[in-house]
Design an enzyme around this catalytic site. Structure first.
Site, PDB file in Angstrom:
ATOM      1  CG  ASP A  89      -2.087   0.939   1.098  1.00  0.00           C
ATOM      2  OD1 ASP A  89      -2.185   1.615   0.061  1.00  0.00           O
ATOM      3  OD2 ASP A  89      -2.895   1.008   2.034  1.00  0.00           O
ATOM      4  CG  ASP A 271      -6.314  -5.086   1.638  1.00  0.00           C
ATOM      5  OD1 ASP A 271      -6.039  -4.644   2.776  1.00  0.00           O
ATOM      6  OD2 ASP A 271      -6.809  -4.368   0.741  1.00  0.00           O
ATOM      7  CB  CYS A 309     -11.592 -26.669   8.606  1.00  0.00           C
ATOM      8  SG  CYS A 309     -10.247 -25.484   8.368  1.00  0.00           S
ATOM      9  CB  CYS A 311      -6.845 -24.570   8.987  1.00  0.00           C
ATOM     10  SG  CYS A 311      -7.573 -24.589  10.644  1.00  0.00           S
ATOM     11  CB  CYS A 314      -9.689 -27.494  11.812  1.00  0.00           C
ATOM     12  SG  CYS A 314     -10.613 -25.966  12.112  1.00  0.00           S
ATOM     13  CG  HIS A 340     -10.082 -21.510  11.487  1.00  0.00           C
ATOM     14  ND1 HIS A 340     -10.464 -22.706  10.922  1.00  0.00           N
ATOM     15  CD2 HIS A 340     -11.179 -20.702  11.432  1.00  0.00           C
ATOM     16  CE1 HIS A 340     -11.736 -22.629  10.543  1.00  0.00           C
ATOM     17  NE2 HIS A 340     -12.197 -21.428  10.847  1.00  0.00           N
TER      18      HIS A 340
END
Length: 377
Positions: A89, A271, A309, A311, A314, A340
């Site tokens: 940015d 974003d 999930c 991840c 999880c 997560h």
């Protein structure tokens, strides 16, 4: 180079080739303001959870640790050990968020550092020079992000100045990319559409910057006080006037529902700090909406955050254990929640891309939004 693979209505499925790798769009960019995701998340973690693009901030890295130091290290990619695309940015959002610590002039913006109070000047040329030192894949043009409810004449004057600044950004980036010793001589530049909630200003500005043939185009100045309905309306009237064969980036947005609605309007870059910020406070995303793991009902819950999930959280841990970590103020709890949430966002984007490819985006969007308000079994 951006390739538009297919469209489903206005939703775009694209591919953006860069010097640091190809970005499959629509994409969510994970926000690492100062070169790291808050929540003790490493770049190895980012790869494991499917991150394509990491976003950092020009103003914050200039203030601390300093872009000259990072340039001497070989650029931000080497500094943070990340070999995939980075978008920086421009510092333009800080013109909004640090309103009490800055003065805007035609030449640029005079800031007072939010860290130690020292004086900083940043104009279009300085922003480009800082981003060139960082060596990011994509640099954002320096702009003013005005309040969404400001008076129309103020917005018109601000947008005119932002357009003049964009021309200065283009010229300075060309010089920097051609200079000997530049960290990334293939650095790309995205322009930013502004105009608050005024349709005519937004449309006129979109048309003006589209003529400049930039690498991509962002819609800025949203999610800063207007309603979701106002934001969607601005996208409805603005995005059609930006080039369809270039990436369209909605800055700082947002919730999963916001993303689903914006994709439906032709946006393909996003974003937001929500997944990491909410994760640090125990708020995690699931297909049934956001849940707060601090709630007592999860005290003995043996299930993972999101059944099915994959991840890192999880795969191994229960809601009960993560809740315990959060209550005990153990950093692992915060880290697992952030991992997560970022995994959830990154894989939501995968599902969106597949739905567009298969021309079933409307059905996917409808069922996903309905799931957010459907109670768990």
């Amino acid at each position: 180079m951006y390739t538009l693979i297919t469209r489903d209505g206005l939703a775009k499925r694209g591919r953006f080739a860069t010097v640091h790798g190809t970005i499959e769009t629509p994409v969510f960019m994970n926000v690492g303001t100062v070169g790291a995701i808050k929540g003790a998340v490493s770049t190895d973690d980012l790869k494991e959870i499917g991150t394509q693009v990491q976003l950092s901030n020009t103003y914050h890295l200039h203030v601390r640790t300093g872009d000259e130091l990072i340039r001497r290290f070989g650029g931000l990619h080497r500094f943070m050990v990340w070999d995939r695309p980075i978008l920086t940015d421009s510092g333009g959002f800080q013109v909004f968020s640090l309103a009490g610590l800055r003065r805007i002039k035609e030449e640029g913006v005079y800031f007072q550092s939010h860290i130690d109070g020292h004086h900083i000047f940043m104009g279009p040329e300085e922003s480009m020079e800082i981003q060139s030192n960082l060596g990011s894949t994509i640099a954002m043009a320096f702009d003013e992000c005005p309040p969404s409810k400001a008076e129309k004449q103020y917005i018109r004057d601000s947008v005119d100045r932002t357009t003049r600044w964009l021309a200065r950004c283009v010229n300075r980036m060309k010089e920097l990319n051609a200079a000997e010793g530049t960290v990334n001589p293939h650095q790309m530049l995205f322009g930013i559409n502004q105009g608050a909630v005024y349709d005519d200003i937004r449309i006129d500005h979109a048309r003006r910057i589209a003529e400049m043939d930039l690498d991509g185009y962002a819609v800025g100045g949203l999610a800063v006080g207007e309603s979701h309905e106002e934001m969607y309306h601005i996208l409805d009237v603005t995005v059609p006037h930006l080039p369809v064969d270039k990436p369209t980036y909605l800055m700082g947005v947002g919730t999963p529902a916001n993303i689903l609605e914006a994709v439906d309007r032709g946006v393909d870059f996003f974003d937001c700090v929500y997944p990491s910020r909410n994760g640090r406070h125990g708020h995690v995303y699931t297909r049934h909406g956001k849940i707060n793991l601090f709630n007592k009902k999860y005290e003995l819950d043996p299930r993972p955050i999101e059944p099915g999930c994959r991840c890192p959280a999880c795969r191994s841990y229960s809601r009960a254990y993560i809740r315990h970590l959060l209550k005990a103020k153990e950093m692992l709890g915060m880290r697992l929640c952030v991992l997560h949430n970022l995994y959830y966002y990154n894989h939501l984007m995968e599902d969106i891309r597949t739905a567009i490819e298969e021309h079933r985006y409307q059905a996917f969007k409808k069922s996903t939004l309905e799931g957010f308000s459907t109670p768990e079994d």
